[in-house]
Design an enzyme around this catalytic site. Structure first.
Site, short mmCIF file in Angstrom:
data_model
loop_
_atom_site.label_atom_id
_atom_site.label_comp_id
_atom_site.label_asym_id
_atom_site.label_seq_id
_atom_site.Cartn_x
_atom_site.Cartn_y
_atom_site.Cartn_z
NE ARG A 1 60.56 27.28 108.07
CZ ARG A 1 60.15 26.89 106.87
NH1 ARG A 1 59.46 25.78 106.74
NH2 ARG A 1 60.39 27.62 105.81
CG MET B 1 60.88 38.99 107.05
SD MET B 1 59.16 39.31 106.58
CE MET B 1 59.24 38.77 104.88
NE ARG B 2 63.66 31.88 109.30
CZ ARG B 2 64.10 31.41 108.13
NH1 ARG B 2 64.31 32.23 107.12
NH2 ARG B 2 64.34 30.13 107.97
CG ASN C 1 52.06 38.30 111.41
OD1 ASN C 1 53.13 38.89 111.55
ND2 ASN C 1 51.61 37.93 110.21
CG HIS D 1 49.47 39.95 105.86
ND1 HIS D 1 50.62 39.35 105.39
CD2 HIS D 1 48.62 40.03 104.81
CE1 HIS D 1 50.47 39.09 104.10
NE2 HIS D 1 49.27 39.49 103.72
CG ASP E 1 45.90 29.72 111.92
OD1 ASP E 1 46.82 30.03 111.13
OD2 ASP E 1 44.70 29.63 111.57
N GLY F 1 48.65 28.12 109.76
CA GLY F 1 48.71 28.47 108.34
C GLY F 1 49.52 29.75 108.12
CG ASP G 1 50.16 35.93 106.20
OD1 ASP G 1 50.71 36.23 107.28
OD2 ASP G 1 50.74 36.01 105.11
CD GLU H 1 51.98 47.35 108.17
OE1 GLU H 1 52.83 46.90 108.95
OE2 GLU H 1 52.07 47.24 106.93
C1 GRF Z 1 55.23 45.47 107.64
O1 GRF Z 1 54.70 45.87 106.41
C2 GRF Z 1 54.46 44.33 108.18
O2 GRF Z 1 53.11 44.37 107.85
C3 GRF Z 1 55.11 43.14 107.53
O3 GRF Z 1 56.48 43.47 107.52
C4 GRF Z 1 56.63 44.87 107.51
C5 GRF Z 1 57.50 45.23 108.67
O4 GRF Z 1 57.87 46.57 108.66
N1 GRF Z 1 54.76 41.93 108.22
P1 GRF Z 1 58.66 47.17 109.90
O5 GRF Z 1 59.94 46.33 110.08
O6 GRF Z 1 57.80 47.14 111.10
O7 GRF Z 1 59.02 48.57 109.47
#
Ligand code: GRF
Length: 220
Positions: free
Chosen positions: A68, A93-94, A110, A112, A144, A146, A148, A177
């Site tokens: 990593r 997703m890393r 980020n 979530h 940070d 951790g 989330d 979002e």
């Molecule tokens: C979203 O639900 C976000 O909260 C999560 O990954 C998803 C990404 O969706 N971390 P997108 O690629 O922005 O459509």
């Protein structure tokens, strides 16, 4: 030189959050410049969206790295050479390492799809549904070390409906979002966010939400 805050968006998937940010930049309501869209996934829809918008893209495939830290060194080098000032993780997703955190202290956000600190980690819409939560939502937070756990900037709450599926709940959350992520970035760009321990201070403060939500409502 635009004088706008330079942001780099990191995404592994479809990129609908990226799209919401792009759209707000295009309509002039989000005064930042997206100087790089980076993905670890060569097939990410986010890269296509960025290319369509004429934005600089970069793919750094994590599978080509032994660990990593080396991956993060390459990512940080790309961000720095693009002049990125704020890193926006949008479905990236890393897990990031200290190498990354130290390069951008207090400058990585980020999003979530849950109301943190409830349901950190993966598949959280499904978890909220299975738990029987009456409310779900999304959280924009600083990153940070951790998973989330960083200081929370903004949250949006949505009701969980009786006949919800993971898909319908995810859709309802995603809509929010797309509203709160650009707003959090805007507040950062305006210099209005300060991290104080676990709390994020917004200065000057925004008018608070004063009404309580009850789901299902008491009436009816
Ligand atoms: C979203 O639900 C976000 O909260 C999560 O990954 C998803 C990404 O969706 N971390 P997108 O690629 O922005 O459509």
């Amino acid at each position: 030189m635009s004088g706008k805050l330079k942001i780099g968006v990191l995404a592994s998937g479809g990129g609908t959050n990226l799209q919401a940010i792009i759209d707000r930049c295009l309509d002039g309501s989000l005064p930042v410049e997206i100087v790089l869209v980076l993905s670890n996934n060569p097939g990410a829809g986010a890269l296509e969206r960025a290319a369509r918008a004429g934005l600089p893209t970069c793919c750094i495939d994590h599978r080509e790295f032994d660990n990593r830290e080396d991956f993060d060194r390459a990512v940080v080098a790309a961000l720095q050479s693009a002049g990125v000032e704020l890193v926006v993780l949008a479905g990236f997703m890393r897990l990031i390492t200290d190498i990354f955190l130290q390069a951008y202290p207090g400058r990585i956000m980020n999003i979530h799809p849950a109301l943190l600190p409830a349901f950190p980690g993966l598949h959280v819409q499904k978890k909220a549904l299975e738990y029987g939560a009456r409310f779900a939502g999304c959280t924009v937070h600083f990153v940070d070390s951790g998973v989330d756990t960083g200081p929370i900037i903004l949250q949006a709450v949505v009701p969980v409906l009786q006949d919800d599926t993971e898909e319908s709940l995810s859709r309802r959350i995603l809509e929010q979002e797309h509203r709160i992520y650009p707003r959090a970035i805007e507040l950062f760009a305006q210099g209005r966010l300060r991290i104080d321990g676990r709390r994020v201070i917004i200065d000057p403060p925004l008018p608070p939400e004063e009404s309580a939500l009850v789901n299902p409502p008491l009436e009816g």
